[in-house]
Design a protein around this motif. Sequence first.
Motif, PDB file in Angstrom:
ATOM      1  N   UNK B  98       0.861  -1.175   0.000  1.00 48.03           N
ATOM      2  CA  UNK B  98       0.000   0.000   0.000  1.00 48.03           C
ATOM      3  C   UNK B  98       0.899   1.226   0.000  1.00 48.03           C
ATOM      4  N   UNK B  99       0.573   2.203  -0.845  1.00 50.52           N
ATOM      5  CA  UNK B  99       1.356   3.431  -0.879  1.00 50.52           C
ATOM      6  C   UNK B  99       0.474   4.586  -0.417  1.00 50.52           C
ATOM      7  N   UNK B 100       1.092   5.548   0.269  1.00 48.48           N
ATOM      8  CA  UNK B 100       0.371   6.746   0.686  1.00 48.48           C
ATOM      9  C   UNK B 100       1.230   7.963   0.359  1.00 48.48           C
ATOM     10  N   UNK B 101       0.589   8.980  -0.204  1.00 51.82           N
ATOM     11  CA  UNK B 101       1.300  10.200  -0.591  1.00 51.82           C
ATOM     12  C   UNK B 101       0.666  11.391   0.121  1.00 51.82           C
ATOM     13  N   UNK B 102       1.504  12.251   0.715  1.00 52.18           N
ATOM     14  CA  UNK B 102       1.044  13.561   1.201  1.00 52.18           C
ATOM     15  C   UNK B 102       1.807  14.623   0.394  1.00 52.18           C
ATOM     16  N   UNK B 134      -3.360  -2.281   8.634  1.00 51.94           N
ATOM     17  CA  UNK B 134      -4.095  -1.038   8.414  1.00 51.94           C
ATOM     18  C   UNK B 134      -3.821  -0.071   9.563  1.00 51.94           C
ATOM     19  N   UNK B 135      -3.702  -0.646  10.771  1.00 48.51           N
ATOM     20  CA  UNK B 135      -3.420   0.215  11.924  1.00 48.51           C
ATOM     21  C   UNK B 135      -2.124   1.001  11.705  1.00 48.51           C
ATOM     22  N   UNK B 136      -1.105   0.345  11.182  1.00 48.98           N
ATOM     23  CA  UNK B 136       0.174   1.025  10.961  1.00 48.98           C
ATOM     24  C   UNK B 136       0.014   2.172   9.969  1.00 48.98           C
ATOM     25  N   UNK B 137      -0.698   1.917   8.862  1.00 51.40           N
ATOM     26  CA  UNK B 137      -0.924   2.977   7.882  1.00 51.40           C
ATOM     27  C   UNK B 137      -1.730   4.103   8.531  1.00 51.40           C
ATOM     28  N   UNK B 138      -2.743   3.709   9.295  1.00 48.63           N
ATOM     29  CA  UNK B 138      -3.606   4.716   9.928  1.00 48.63           C
ATOM     30  C   UNK B 138      -2.817   5.563  10.923  1.00 48.63           C
ATOM     31  N   UNK B 139      -1.953   4.929  11.694  1.00 50.02           N
ATOM     32  CA  UNK B 139      -1.169   5.691  12.677  1.00 50.02           C
ATOM     33  C   UNK B 139      -0.240   6.689  11.981  1.00 50.02           C
ATOM     34  N   UNK B 140       0.331   6.239  10.859  1.00 53.98           N
ATOM     35  CA  UNK B 140       1.174   7.136  10.068  1.00 53.98           C
ATOM     36  C   UNK B 140       0.337   8.316   9.574  1.00 53.98           C
ATOM     37  N   UNK B 141      -0.862   8.021   9.081  1.00 52.85           N
ATOM     38  CA  UNK B 141      -1.736   9.087   8.577  1.00 52.85           C
ATOM     39  C   UNK B 141      -2.095  10.080   9.682  1.00 52.85           C
ATOM     40  N   UNK B 157     -11.061   0.715  -5.340  1.00 54.07           N
ATOM     41  CA  UNK B 157      -9.919  -0.117  -4.946  1.00 54.07           C
ATOM     42  C   UNK B 157      -9.955  -0.490  -3.466  1.00 54.07           C
ATOM     43  N   UNK B 158     -11.046  -0.168  -2.799  1.00 49.13           N
ATOM     44  CA  UNK B 158     -11.192  -0.512  -1.380  1.00 49.13           C
ATOM     45  C   UNK B 158     -12.308  -1.534  -1.221  1.00 49.13           C
ATOM     46  N   UNK B 159     -12.039  -2.590  -0.454  1.00 50.60           N
ATOM     47  CA  UNK B 159     -13.129  -3.470  -0.048  1.00 50.60           C
ATOM     48  C   UNK B 159     -13.884  -2.774   1.079  1.00 50.60           C
ATOM     49  N   UNK B 160     -15.066  -3.283   1.396  1.00 48.73           N
ATOM     50  CA  UNK B 160     -15.820  -2.736   2.517  1.00 48.73           C
ATOM     51  C   UNK B 160     -15.006  -2.835   3.793  1.00 48.73           C
ATOM     52  N   UNK B 161     -14.311  -3.953   3.932  1.00 45.99           N
ATOM     53  CA  UNK B 161     -13.549  -4.181   5.157  1.00 45.99           C
ATOM     54  C   UNK B 161     -12.401  -3.185   5.268  1.00 45.99           C
ATOM     55  N   UNK B 162     -11.683  -2.966   4.154  1.00 46.80           N
ATOM     56  CA  UNK B 162     -10.574  -2.022   4.187  1.00 46.80           C
ATOM     57  C   UNK B 162     -11.085  -0.637   4.566  1.00 46.80           C
ATOM     58  N   UNK B 163     -12.168  -0.226   3.930  1.00 46.57           N
ATOM     59  CA  UNK B 163     -12.720   1.084   4.252  1.00 46.57           C
ATOM     60  C   UNK B 163     -13.116   1.136   5.732  1.00 46.57           C
TER      61      UNK B 163
END
Lengths: 675, 675
Positions: B98-102, B134-141, B157-163
């Motif tokens: 998963x990639x995230x850009x700010x 997901x927690x790790x990505x969320x904490x970074x966000x 590109x998101x499942x219901x669960x991912x969202x």
Amino acid sequence: MTSCGGLLLALCLAALTGTTAVAAAYERTERNCSASPPYLPSTAVNTTLRLQELRVQMLLQNISAYIIPGTDSHLSEYIAPRDARMAFMTGFTGSAGTAVVTQTKATLWTDSRYWVQAERQMDCNWDLEIDVSVRSVAEWLISEVPPGGYIGFDPFLFSLKTQGDYSVFLESTNRSLMSVPVNLVDQVWTDRPPIPPGNLTRLPDRVINRSWEMKVEHIRNQIRENPYEPTALLLSALDETAWLFNLRGNDIPYNPFFYSYTLLTMDEIWLFLHTERVTEELKVYLNAASCSGPLCVQLKSYDSVREHLQTYVDQPGVKVWIGTEYTNYALYEIITPEEKLMTSTYSPVLTTKAVKDETEQRILRDAHVRDAVAVVQLLMWLEKAVPEGKETELTAAAYVNKCRSKQKDSRGPSFETISASGPNAALAHYSPSEETSRRLTVDEMYLVDSGGQYLDGTTDITRTVHWGTPTAMQKEAFTRVLMGNIEISRTIFPSGTRGVNMEMLGRRALWEVGLNYGHGTGHGVGNFFGVHEWPVGFQSNNIPFRIGMFTSIEPGYYKENDFGIRIEDVVVIKPAKTKYGHNYLTFETVSLVPYDRKLIDTSLLSSEQLQWLNNYYETIRKLLGAELDNQGLHEEKKWMLKHTEAFMKSGSSESVCSSSLTLIALAVTLLHNII
Amino acid sequence: MTSCGGLLLALCLAALTGTTAVAAAYERTERNCSASPPYLPSTAVNTTLRLQELRVQMLLQNISAYIIPGTDSHLSEYIAPRDARMAFMTGFTGSAGTAVVTQTKATLWTDSRYWVQAERQMDCNWDLEIDVSVRSVAEWLISEVPPGGYIGFDPFLFSLKTQGDYSVFLESTNRSLMSVPVNLVDQVWTDRPPIPPGNLTRLPDRVINRSWEMKVEHIRNQIRENPYEPTALLLSALDETAWLFNLRGNDIPYNPFFYSYTLLTMDEIWLFLHTERVTEELKVYLNAASCSGPLCVQLKSYDSVREHLQTYVDQPGVKVWIGTEYTNYALYEIITPEEKLMTSTYSPVLTTKAVKDETEQRILRDAHVRDAVAVVQLLMWLEKAVPEGKETELTAAAYVNKCRSKQKDSRGPSFETISASGPNAALAHYSPSEETSRRLTVDEMYLVDSGGQYLDGTTDITRTVHWGTPTAMQKEAFTRVLMGNIEISRTIFPSGTRGVNMEMLGRRALWEVGLNYGHGTGHGVGNFFGVHEWPVGFQSNNIPFRIGMFTSIEPGYYKENDFGIRIEDVVVIKPAKTKYGHNYLTFETVSLVPYDRKLIDTSLLSSEQLQWLNNYYETIRKLLGAELDNQGLHEEKKWMLKHTEAFMKSGSSESVCSSSLTLIALAVTLLHNII
């Protein structure tokens, strides 16, 4: 004891479907509401007046229907008489059910175990429904309550899950659930039993390793380290508060609990209970007299819990941690907005309590040694007494209860003894009554599932015996049940494996010949706590196994209208040495009573199973032998030694081999003599 | 093939933690961003410009961060090049991440399998994070996005669960997820690959039992009978639409799928796809030309699915049924209000497809017979070629692919062949490249996990061999892996048992000596479909086993930096006869390739396991033998017969017995002679 009560009921009932027999043992004295006039047996309760009064209460609340569950505010497995609201309203006293009342109808849902009993105890005000799912109740409600109508419930008696399940079914059809925090049954129940008068007691130091102050600090550390940063922990299950403060009470049958909640923050401890039952000595013990600092307990009135929780939640920056499995909806619903709530399935107290410390392990093992003495006394006595023809299921149950009561630190039975002969043993959760109790004979199998409360531990053991000649099928079924018990007991598994992922080992030998059983395979047990101590066990919602947990292992087989077999032992999880790996675990059996040799077909056992059995019997000889010596019980010792002799594999290749070798020796001797 | 891709990634990775090795086989040419100037290997991709452009797009949308997952709109396990948005943005081409850009940072999350690869492919614009939850990505966000900020994502590109998971973490901290239905990467990806040009094809009648019209009627019946009264079913997974219409395509590597959605109501069928790829012949087949009545297919543009779904949902009285596991958030979010939505974990198409009809069972078995020819050809060839020292992991992979391509109805490999020697085989999901490919030698174990697509079925098989002298530990580990495979294969269980409740049988022989493996134990396979055909298998979210399902069984053992073992077969679930019961099931192995005899220590096997093995070899001789004869492959037949000779239990009591009996015979003969 098999686990089909409390919170796991729905799960368990699903598993039982198709295998449970209707309680055919009851005499047929059921009501007949279609007769004219309706026939009511003497056991039926007249509910006309109380229903009238309840319906007035419902009108005052503007609700079209009112749901009456069979549990208490702590979602307890056993409930006190004052919480038996469903029984009061319906007349039906079974341990599982849900009642719903509208202005024109009154309906009870209960499962097949109780259908006959319900027909005997209810009058014609009540209908009986047999599909116990929330969906079934909800569908009934949709058909009876008009759109826009309100369906009332006491939020103290609903778990989050129950509320959620009803909500899913009802909200999409425009019927609303309405939380009514004052129980309407209590308003019309004029002779409702009072709170039991007994005081609370603290555990003696000899059965404690961790003081309550240590436990509080330990739990506070878990709150502090939680990444969601809760500021408080709310405890709702009765064993949570009892464990935290090393206290016990007497409010609930078979369980040494007392009505209570705890709200634990970083610098305060609020204990909600009936404060008049706390002695001066206990106030000193709890530092409750002049409370200041983070390690003193502030005693608050049991009935003020919602009000105090509201005050706490209203503060800025707080977040309350609850375990969703045991918190009632009444407390959950006031923790708003969402960011003030933090949930886990189980509270950290329940998951911490699940792992016994060294003292708890030692004393729980000790309790099982003394408990085995009582069970051996029962089995030895029955062996002699049954052929004389005077004993019954009830006298046998009384005998084992008496034997237990004579053991050190006994505090009574841990549940109602299941003493079941012949077809009665095929009924799930049967306990004998005057009406149903069978005479014990050498022609029927007999199952006894019983346990004791001791100051140092809770026990639970099942043995199945035959005093005459078992059929080939009975012997095969018993042996395969035993194989299931052994296969789980001897298995080696990585730390953190879940019980649900290995419980099929308890069934596999039965499956092989098309047999099975319809209940769970085991549950945690505690130190002077409930006999079903979740979340340890083999159910799908149980937590992974760790060193120091105790669980029962209890496969069975039930042949409807014929016989029932269950073999139940309590085991402790301990490290296993392996050739290559680290952090592997296995079980060690701490129940110490031999199985009926007559029912074991050793030719079915693998050599590993046979070796396990012989090792287990060696352990019984050593540990129980010493205790029997200590208690001067020579006849029991002799009986135990006879029943724990080592098994030889019969009809196996080993014995064929050894006879071949004998032949060789003979031949060689002959040769020698001749030549 | 072990199953760690697609939707089950998170689950699977958790299981792998601690057992997967870093891809140490790569040469050390990773970037060094702390050097001055930073060192970038030639494999790194310059992402500066594309990041700049993406950040402009983000500003236009007023979002502080943008999440770029590695999947496609159908949550597919394999994705087409045009869907490789994460790879385009980061340079990293691994199959999970998963990639995230700010505006100031760009970060990739991927698991340990890919850390080295990411360090080789990414430039210094990108940071690498190693906790993929997901927690790790969320904490970074939370640390990068200010309170009140918006975090954008492409809802396709998101499942219901991912969202839902992101939402749980973010909403309580006052950061908002924002659905941005136009993909921002696509806006800056100027040379994005086009839709593949190939037309769709229909399956020939000889591989079909149920026409698409029959399937539509069957699924409509399930819609009609559902108590929640849905009015339509929305299909999102690519194999759902392909199955329903008996169509196949070529859009996704290894999977014969085509981009599509289906909305099925009681009287209409809307098929969303790239309509230009539907030939006139197919339009006739689908009754699409002049559509009227409930059994004609209305072809709609693929990109119009949201719009059409919105139109449908806007009608009064409709309710759309979706399977939550494969529906993307973009479609889910427009099915409002709540009473217009009905969910189950899997759509009725997926659960219906899981049970193969008689034709499907027969042809899937047939495909496995031909597939075994190819694998036997590989193993026979390697036995001769490896000692000559010229073969590598890559040439072996090419050889088996070539052998498969010559079999009737071959449609290419069903996944990238895992051909792994020595330490490479200990890496999860390794496939050889020019850089990593090892020469095959008689000193190392070799693992080959490969499968084929055939018009009649999808195959997947793993064999592990040694051409020299295995160590005692290798032999023990192999035998215990085989014991796991056999123990599952031979078990008898009640219909409706879940795979997750018996998969420990695949591990138990390993656990006994402290060994284990870090991946799942098996997955469904299909008829010319994906090689991982969920929801059948041994994972916790798989559905109960029923007659006619196919699943792989694939225990393994991996010794870091040394060797890897996996034994994988495909089995079909079939009825089992039992002594007392009905409705019991067992497995029958349909993969037909012998195991390496050299690696089997028969003294570890129980007599039941040995008997199973010999029966299996009898089946191989019969079924594969006939096919080899048909194809005129005499050398292969000879090789197969040699490798499927019956095993005798070595060092067992039986052999001791038989030698004793020989001695007796001898002694008796001697006696006879003397006397």
